[in-house]
Design an enzyme around this catalytic site. Structure first.
Site, PDB file in Angstrom:
ATOM      1  CE  LYS A   1      -2.361  -2.563  11.993  1.00 31.36           C
ATOM      2  NZ  LYS A   1      -1.150  -1.773  12.230  1.00 31.36           N
TER       3      LYS A   1
ATOM      4  CE  LYS B   1       3.887  -0.202   5.492  1.00 33.04           C
ATOM      5  NZ  LYS B   1       3.588  -0.681   6.876  1.00 33.04           N
TER       6      LYS B   1
END
Length: 270
Positions: A163, A224
């Site tokens: 991911k 992030k």
């Protein structure tokens, strides 16, 4: 059917939880902001006041949280409550280190699967997410099938790793498209012509994402994700892209908006 506790009802978590509720699973829900749970409670989900209360009788725990810090806070409350046989499916984007740390905190007989997702809120509502699943998924594949298509990625942590790779490429591509169009403007080219030329080339997918309408991948969450990726490897190009998005996210109006909004900002500014 398995009792499911769903923790984290943000833009992605809420439609995912709704699909599990519609499939007939007994569902308890929790969110840091309780008001976000109310629509699901009104439709039959169990109201809980804390993560520990939500998971107490659960067979499957699903977390969809903002990042590693939120996962740690939830794990502090949840880990002691899980009984042997429980499966925890961690679907946030937190990186492999956070997944391995979580695995080390779980008791005997508790199975952890890392299963972050590809897709935005529209695909979450439709149940067509891409699910990158690391670890032993056998016990929960029928549950995950309500949310999308499962791709087994390998051992625990591999889903979280892949991911990061995918998100880094997507965010980097969007940033590159924004800078290419800023260059086009500086050279006096028509923006539509430049965009069409880029779309016809190898960056076509990134062009589509840079101008996506109706998707929601918040800019502060993109920053992030890049921060987690940069902690894993030296990534000079990603570092530069991250700084551009970080500056965009300093604007509160852009921080929670989709990265396409941030891309438009980057095209217009130096």
């Amino acid at each position: 059917m398995e009792k499911i506790a769903f923790l984290g009802l943000g833009h992605m978590g809420a439609p995912m939880a709704r699909r599990l509720l519609a499939a007939g699973h007994p569902l308890s829900v929790w969110n840091r902001t309780p008001a976000r749970a109310e629509p699901l409670v009104a439709d039959g989900a169990g109201r809980t006041g804390s993560p520990s209360e939500a998971v107490r009788d659960a067979d499957v725990v699903i977390t969809m949280l903002a990042g590693p810090d939120a996962l740690t806070a939830v794990a502090d409350a949840v880990a002691p409550e899980l009984r042997p046989g429980t499966v925890w499916v961690e679907m946030s984007t937190v990186g492999p280190d956070a997944v391995r740390e979580l695995a080390g905190r779980l008791g005997d007989g508790v199975t952890l699967v890392d299963a972050p997702v590809m897709g935005s809120t529209d695909r979450a509502a439709e149940g067509t997410l891409g699910i990158l699943a690391g670890g032993d998924t056998a016990a929960v594949e029928h549950v995950l099938a309500h949310l999308g298509t499962v791709t087994r990625t390998g051992p625990l942590g591999s889903g979280a790793s892949l991911k990061l790779v995918v998100n880094t490429a997507v965010i980097g591509g969007v940033g590159l498209v924004a800078e290419a169009l800023r260059l086009a403007a500086a050279l006096g080219l028509d923006g539509g012509t430049a965009r069409a030329a880029l779309k016809a080339g190898p960056l076509g997918g990134a062009v589509d994402r840079a101008f996506a309408d109706g998707a929601l991948f918040a800019t502060d969450l993109a920053v992030k994700d890049l921060r987690i990726a940069m902690a894993a490897a030296e990534l000079p190009v990603v570092t530069a892209v991250s700084e551009q998005f970080r500056q965009a996210a300093a604007d509160p109006a852009l921080a929670r908006a989709d990265i396409a909004r941030a891309a438009a900002h980057l095209i217009r500014t130096v």
